[in-house]
Write a protein that holds these residues in place. Structure first.
Motif, mmCIF file in Angstrom:
data_model
loop_
_atom_site.group_PDB
_atom_site.id
_atom_site.type_symbol
_atom_site.label_atom_id
_atom_site.label_comp_id
_atom_site.label_asym_id
_atom_site.label_seq_id
_atom_site.Cartn_x
_atom_site.Cartn_y
_atom_site.Cartn_z
ATOM 1 N N ILE A 122 63.820 73.798 85.265
ATOM 2 C CA ILE A 122 64.463 75.003 85.131
ATOM 3 C C ILE A 122 65.501 75.280 86.412
ATOM 4 O O ILE A 122 66.567 75.717 86.060
ATOM 5 C CB ILE A 122 63.525 76.246 85.092
ATOM 6 C CG1 ILE A 122 62.585 76.171 83.770
ATOM 7 C CG2 ILE A 122 64.128 77.466 85.009
ATOM 8 C CD1 ILE A 122 61.507 77.232 83.367
ATOM 9 N N CYS A 182 64.820 73.188 78.012
ATOM 10 C CA CYS A 182 64.661 73.237 79.640
ATOM 11 C C CYS A 182 64.102 74.371 79.877
ATOM 12 O O CYS A 182 63.232 74.674 80.931
ATOM 13 C CB CYS A 182 65.914 72.812 80.182
ATOM 14 S SG CYS A 182 66.696 71.261 79.927
ATOM 15 N N LEU A 183 64.679 75.464 79.192
ATOM 16 C CA LEU A 183 64.227 76.938 79.631
ATOM 17 C C LEU A 183 62.809 77.329 79.166
ATOM 18 O O LEU A 183 62.081 78.258 79.864
ATOM 19 C CB LEU A 183 64.955 77.858 79.014
ATOM 20 C CG LEU A 183 66.653 77.977 79.606
ATOM 21 C CD1 LEU A 183 67.496 78.830 78.932
ATOM 22 C CD2 LEU A 183 66.745 78.183 81.095
#
Length: 588
Positions: free
Chosen positions: A398, A389-390
């Motif tokens: 995010i 996700c990051l």
């Protein structure tokens, strides 16, 4: 062989047997050197074994069970030797078998439904068929094409691992067959073998069948020809797979193994099950190949029903542990769902990311991270999810993981408490009357926090979000920075080469070439090790196992050790290298 060399002539036991007037095949099978003679291509022996009568008897030993009152030689030795004769790959013997349809019918009679299928004979049958598949590909495939019911019979016996190996080699796991014998293998793409395999999830409750069916399908996803690959990755096949997986009446092994197939479709290089069959390709490491969009979309149709299984509130199972109890335990099926999500989110599919956000999947998964603080398997997969996700270029993803899922707040709260909470709302409870133990996911939280800081250096949004939380700033300064310094393994000197200069690294995966070792310390350690007999010369029988050795018995001093260790430094242009130490010890 020695007996064929001038001056060292010795009669072969096999030749001695064949010199007799009325010798039998069994006489030869009972002789231990028959395999050696076959490999040496003993013409007299080969000409005898190639006879149709002898080939038929060899096949019968492989496919027919011995009578209950049979001797051990008939039960164990003869089937083994018969199998080894075929797998010696003597062309004339294999030709005598594969070109005789009656003998091939006899060989494949082993997979008839009414035939007994012992694991021992199944292994021998498998070895012979695979040998024919590799060495007599065209005639064998012509035979199977003319008897296509063989495919169904093999699938029906897929619970036997040896039979599964034949099926895998036949339909997808042997690359050279599909490149060298395209015409002979093409007809397999038009069969319904994939449907037969996936339907084993519904037709039986045997976990071994489910596991082997998944293994076969995973092998096809990795190595199958284009026709089978297109079929197994189609939305219709994915839908069929999930229908079996989500049936309420089906055992949990169906869900777990079905998701293994889905994971393999998303990431063919990933090992998804207990046994990983590879034949002609070496394991490849590298970036994950992007899954086909239609494959991902086919999986997303069932994602909502799949995520419902993450709910643990309705279960009443209790598992007592050393730290308390799990009420209920997470279970393999939920763990597999989270692993599937961790792979799904790495394919960089906008549709998958939107669906995961819409269904609240990431929020629920993050809750499980803190509800099960001692399950390192789930921590590993969830850390991968957060990292993906990051690393994503999707800003909404995010924002979702930080603002909606409250990742930072959950880490701070868990760090504040530090110990397992006696909260009946969560499934992990400490033992009553004892001091609650420290939570077990602190290491993963530390890595996630470091990932946030790393990404914050490249993202103004993440940076401003972190700096806007005063508790995070305080915890980062007072706790995280000190913890990172403490956990830097290159500052340690406990039994590993001491680094004279701290490189500021936190992984053993970094380069080694510029590391400066304390040669004197290493030399002293090696010297002490040999001085006290930790490493002994196995050829020296005197004093073997003793911890006391005279210093003068070992010509390995501190200076010699420094020379050996100093010579380990290799060129700076090498990214990685292995260190080989050759220590020569001379005894008086």
């Amino acid at each position: 062989m020695f007996w064929r060399m001038t001056g060292l002539s010795t009669t072969s036991p096999v030749e001695t047997i064949m010199d007799k007037e009325n010798f039998t095949l069994e006489d030869l099978l009972d002789e231990d050197e028959i395999i050696q003679e076959c490999k040496a291509l003993n013409n007299r022996l080969i000409n005898f074994l190639r006879e149709r009568t002898q080939v038929e008897r060899l096949v019968r030993y492989i496919v027919e069970e011995a009578p209950e009152d049979a001797e051990k030689g008939r039960t164990f030795k003869f089937p083994f030797i018969a199998c080894e004769i075929f797998t010696c790959e003597v062309d004339i013997i294999l030709k005598a078998l594969v070109e005789d349809e009656e003998l091939m019918n006899l060989l494949f009679s082993f997979i008839e439904p009414e035939h007994p299928h012992s694991a021992l004979l199944a292994g021998y049958f498998s070895k012979v068929v695979v040998c024919l598949l590799l060495r007599k590909t065209v005639p064998l495939m012509n035979y199977i094409q003319a008897h296509q019911d063989i495919i169904k019979k093999l699938v029906d016996l897929i619970g036997i691992t040896s039979i599964m190996e034949v099926l895998i080699r036949l339909i997808g796991a042997d690359e050279h067959l599909y490149t060298s014998y395209v015409d002979s293998m093409q007809w397999l793409e038009d069969t319904d073998v994939l449907e037969m395999i996936v339907d084993k999830f519904s037709s039986t409750d045997c976990p071994e069948v489910h596991a082997n069916a998944a293994e076969a399908l995973c092998a096809i996803t990795r190595y199958a020809p284009p026709g089978l690959s297109a079929k197994i990755s189609s939305p219709s096949f994915i839908g069929r797979l999930f229908r079996h997986a989500l049936e309420d009446s089906r055992p949990k092994s169906v869900l777990v193994n079905s998701l293994s197939v889905c994971i393999s479709l998303l990431d063919p290089k990933r090992q998804t099950s207990g046994t990983y069959y590879m034949y002609n390709r070496q394991s490849t490491q590298g970036s994950v190949a992007s899954a086909k969009p239609e494959t991902v979309e086919g999986m997303l149709e069932s994602l909502g029903n799949l995520l419902k299984l993450l709910d643990v509130s309705a279960e009443e199972n209790v598992l007592v542990t050393t730290y308390g109890k799990l009420q209920p335990p997470l279970g393999k099926n939920r763990l597999k769902i989270i692993e599937f999500i961790s792979v799904l989110i790495t394919v960089s599919s906008d549709a998958a990311e939107k669906q995961l956000i819409h269904l609240g999947a990431l929020k629920r998964i993050l809750e499980l991270f803190f509800e099960y603080p001692y399950n390192n398997f789930i921590h590993h997969h969830i850390e991968q999810i957060i990292d993906s996700c990051l690393d994503s270029k999707n800003t909404s993803l995010i924002e979702h993981i930080l603002e909606d899922c409250l990742l930072v707040r959950k880490i701070i709260d868990a760090e504040k408490n530090g110990a397992l909470l006696a909260d009946p709302k969560i499934p992990t409870l400490p033992t009553e009357g004892r001091t609650p133990p420290r939570i077990g996911n602190v290491g993963h939280m530390t890595r996630i926090a470091n990932k946030l800081i790393e990404q914050g250096a490249n993202s103004s949004y993440i940076q401003s979000y972190l700096q806007g939380d005063s508790e995070w700033v305080e915890w980062q300064t007072d706790v995280l920075t000190k913890r990172n310094a403490l956990e830097n393994v290159y500052q340690w000197a406990c039994g590993r080469p001491t680094s004279l200069h701290d490189r500021g690294r936190d992984s053993d995966d970094d380069d080694y070439q510029d590391r400066d070792y304390d040669v004197a310390a290493l030399a002293n350690n090696l010297s002490q090790a040999f001085r006290y007999g930790i490493y002994e010369n196995d050829d020296n029988d005197e004093g073997h196992g003793s911890l006391e050795r005279d210093d003068e018995d070992v010509y390995f001093d501190d200076e010699s050790a420094e020379v050996v260790i100093s010579s380990l430094r290799l060129g700076d242009d090498q990214e990685r290298y292995d260190m080989y130490i050759v220590l020569l010890i001379t005894d008086n």
